[in-house]
Design a protein around this motif. Structure first.
Motif, short mmCIF file in Angstrom:
data_model
loop_
_atom_site.label_atom_id
_atom_site.label_comp_id
_atom_site.label_asym_id
_atom_site.label_seq_id
_atom_site.Cartn_x
_atom_site.Cartn_y
_atom_site.Cartn_z
N THR A 1 0.82 -1.20 0.00
CA THR A 1 0.00 0.00 0.00
C THR A 1 0.86 1.26 0.00
OG1 THR A 1 -0.10 0.10 2.43
CG2 THR A 1 -1.79 -1.20 1.30
N VAL B 1 -2.74 7.56 0.68
CA VAL B 1 -3.69 8.04 -0.31
C VAL B 1 -3.28 9.39 -0.88
CG1 VAL B 1 -6.02 8.94 -0.59
CG2 VAL B 1 -5.68 6.72 0.44
N LEU C 1 -2.76 8.72 -4.96
CA LEU C 1 -3.87 8.95 -5.89
C LEU C 1 -3.49 9.86 -7.05
CD1 LEU C 1 -7.08 9.15 -3.68
CD2 LEU C 1 -6.15 7.23 -4.98
N GLU D 1 -4.66 3.10 -7.12
CA GLU D 1 -6.07 2.87 -6.81
C GLU D 1 -6.31 2.90 -5.30
OE1 GLU D 1 -9.40 -0.71 -7.45
OE2 GLU D 1 -7.44 -0.80 -8.43
N ARG D 2 -7.37 3.60 -4.89
CA ARG D 2 -7.69 3.70 -3.46
C ARG D 2 -8.20 2.36 -2.93
NH1 ARG D 2 -9.53 7.80 0.14
NH2 ARG D 2 -9.53 9.37 -1.51
N ALA E 1 -3.83 3.37 -0.46
CA ALA E 1 -4.02 3.08 -1.88
C ALA E 1 -3.23 1.84 -2.23
CB ALA E 1 -3.56 4.27 -2.74
#
Length: 424
Positions: free
Chosen positions: A116, A119, A123, A128-129, A135
C-alpha cells in the motif's frame, strides 16, 4: 507453484489501441520488465490478462518459455480460475507498474502481502484507493485459494480489481511501500508516453548510479554521461550491448593499425576511445542485467578486452620508442618500460583499493591521452620511465605511512598499518 498474474488492459492515454504494458522503457516494454521480474522469482506460470493475442505477446511467450515457465493469455477473471490452484503462490503486478527489481523483491519475498501507499501521495500518481487512508501499490502476493471466488463474480469485472478485493476480504496483511521509492523513481505507474519518457530517464539514472572510485575517474564518468544521454536512443533503436562492444573492438584494431603505420599519437587516442566505448557497452549490459532483461551472467569478454587494450598500449609504445635496437642490445628493451607502465597501472589500484586517485590509473582513456601527448611533445621513453617510478614510489609511500591522500576508506575500519599510525 509460483504463479505471476500480469495485466495488459489499461489504455495508455486517449488512444484505446495503445496499452500501458506496451510502453517502452529502455527499449523493452513494461510488460517485458514485469516478466523478467516474475521469472527471477521462480514463477513457473505467467498469466497475462489481455483482450487478444498480438505479435508482441507471442514474442513474450518465447521469452517466458525460454525461461522455463508456462505462458497463458486470458481475457476474463473467470478464465483465470483454472490457472490458479489453491496451493499456488500468486504474485500480482498491476498494469503499468515499473519498479526497481531489488526494491520490489524485498517487499514481496517476506510472504503474503498487499502493498500500500498513503492516499494523499498515491492517488495523484494513478494508484487505486483501497480505503480512506491507503491506496493499492499495484503489487501483492497471496495463496492461490484466495482466487477461487473469481468464479462467482460477473465476467465484466476487472481481474486486478477483483483480486484486490478478494485479497482484502481474505485479510492478507498490508505493508506500506516506503515513500522514498516514489520520490526517487524506484516505484512508479507509467500511464502514458509522457510518463514513460520521464520514468525512463530516472530508470537509467538509477541503474547507472555506479559506486566506487573508478566511476569518478574522467573516463568512467564520461561513460556514465554517455549512457544517460544517449542510452535511451540506443536501446530504442535496438542497439544491444554486444553491438557496442563490437564497435569498441573495431576502434581498438584501428588504433593498433594507426600505430603500425607510424601515427602513434592517433593510435594511443583510439585505444583509449576503444576502452571508453567498451565501458559504455558494459554499462548498458549491466543496466539490462539489473533490470532482469538479460542473463545475469556478465560478459566474460570484458576482462579479456581490457587486457588486449593494455597489450595494444605496450605494442604501440614499443613501436614509438626511440631506444636503439641492434646486436649486443637486450632483446625487447624498448618494450620494457611500457610493459612496466601497464603492470604498475594495474597493480597500484589493487594495492590501494580505497584510494580514489589510485583508481584513476584504471582509466585507459586518460592513459591514451597522456601517451599521445608524451609522444608528440615530450621525450617519450623518459616520460614513460618516470611515470613508472612515480607510481611505484607513491604506492610504497602510501602503504608504508598509512596516508589517506584521496582515500575513501571506511572510518570504522582500522588503518592498513596500525603499527605505523598509532598515536600511543
Amino acid at each position: 507453484m509460483r504463479v505471476a498474474v500480469l495485466s495488459l488492459i489499461e489504455a495508455a492515454g486517449p488512444d484505446p489501441g495503445a496499452l500501458r504494458g506496451y510502453l517502452p522503457i529502455g527499449g523493452r516494454s513494461i510488460l517485458r520488465h514485469q516478466i523478467g521480474f516474475a521469472l527471477s522469482l521462480g514463477c513457473k506460470r505467467i498469466v497475462v490478462m489481455a483482450e487478444g493475442i498480438s505479435g508482441e505477446l507471442v514474442a513474450l511467450q518465447h521469452v517466458v518459455e525460454r525461461g522455463g515457465a508456462q505462458f497463458h493469455v486470458v481475457a476474463t477473471a473467470r478464465a483465470l480460475v483454472p490457472l490458479l490452484q489453491p496451493e499456488d503462490d500468486v504474485f500480482v503486478l498491476g498494469d503499468g507498474l515499473l519498479a526497481m527489481p531489488d526494491a520490489l523483491r524485498d517487499l514481496l519475498e517476506a510472504g503474503p502481502v498487499l502493498l500500500t501507499l498513503p492516499v494523499e501521495t498515491a492517488l495523484p500518481l494513478g494508484f487505486e484507493r483501497i480505503d480512506i487512508n491507503s491506496a493499492f501499490a499495484f503489487a501483492m502476493r497471496f495463496p492461490g485459494r484466495v482466487a477461487a471466488a473469481l468464479a462467482d463474480l460477473p465476467p465484466e469485472w476487472n481481474a486486478q480489481s477483483a483480486l484486490l478485493r478478494l485479497a482484502i476480504q481474505a485479510r492478507i496483511s498490508q505493508r506500506g511501500v516506503p515513500a522514498a521509492l516514489l520520490d526517487d523513481g524506484r516505484w512508479a505507474i507509467v500511464r502514458n508516453e509522457e510518463d514513460a519518457h520521464r520514468a525512463e530517464r530516472r530508470w537509467l539514472r538509477l541503474h547507472t548510479d555506479v559506486a566506487g572510485a573508478g566511476a569518478r575517474a574522467p573516463g568512467g564518468a564520461m561513460a556514465i554521461a554517455i549512457v544517460r544521454r544517449f542510452g535511451p536512443a540506443m536501446l530504442h533503436a535496438g542497439t544491444r550491448p554486444a553491438l557496442v562492444g563490437l564497435a569498441a573492438g573495431l576502434v581498438g584494431l584501428l588504433g593498433g593499425g594507426m600505430g603500425w603505420l607510424g601515427n602513434f599519437a592517433t593510435g594511443f587516442v583510439l585505444l583509449g576511445i576503444a576502452w571508453l566505448i567498451e565501458r559504455v557497452a558494459s554499462l548498458l549490459g549491466q543496466v539490462e542485467r539489473d533490470s532482469l532483461l538479460a542473463s545475469g551472467l556478465a560478459r566474460r569478454s570484458v576482462a579479456a578486452f581490457h587486457g588486449l587494450i593494455d597489450v595494444g598500449f605496450v605494442v604501440v609504445a614499443t613501436w614509438r620508442s626511440e631506444l636503439p635496437n641492434g646486436p649486443g642490445l637486450a632483446w625487447g628493451l624498448s618494450a620494457f618500460a611500457p610493459l612496466l607502465l601497464v603492470l604498475a597501472a594495474r597493480l597500484v589500484p589493487l594495492a590501494l583499493p580505497g584510494n580514489r586517485w589510485a583508481h584513476f590509473l584504471q582509466d585507459r582513456l586518460l592513459m591514451g591521452l597522456f601517451l599521445a601527448l608524451a609522444s608528440v611533445f615530450l621525450p617519450f621513453d623518459a616520460m614513460v620511465g618516470l611515470c613508472v617510478i612515480a607510481m611505484i614510489a607513491l604506492c610504497l609511500f602510501l602503504l608504508q605511512t598509512g596516508a589517506d591522500i584521496g582515500a575513501t576508506r571506511d572510518p570504522a575500519k582500522p588503518p592498513p598499518n596500525p603499527q605505523l599510525t598509532s598515536r600511543q
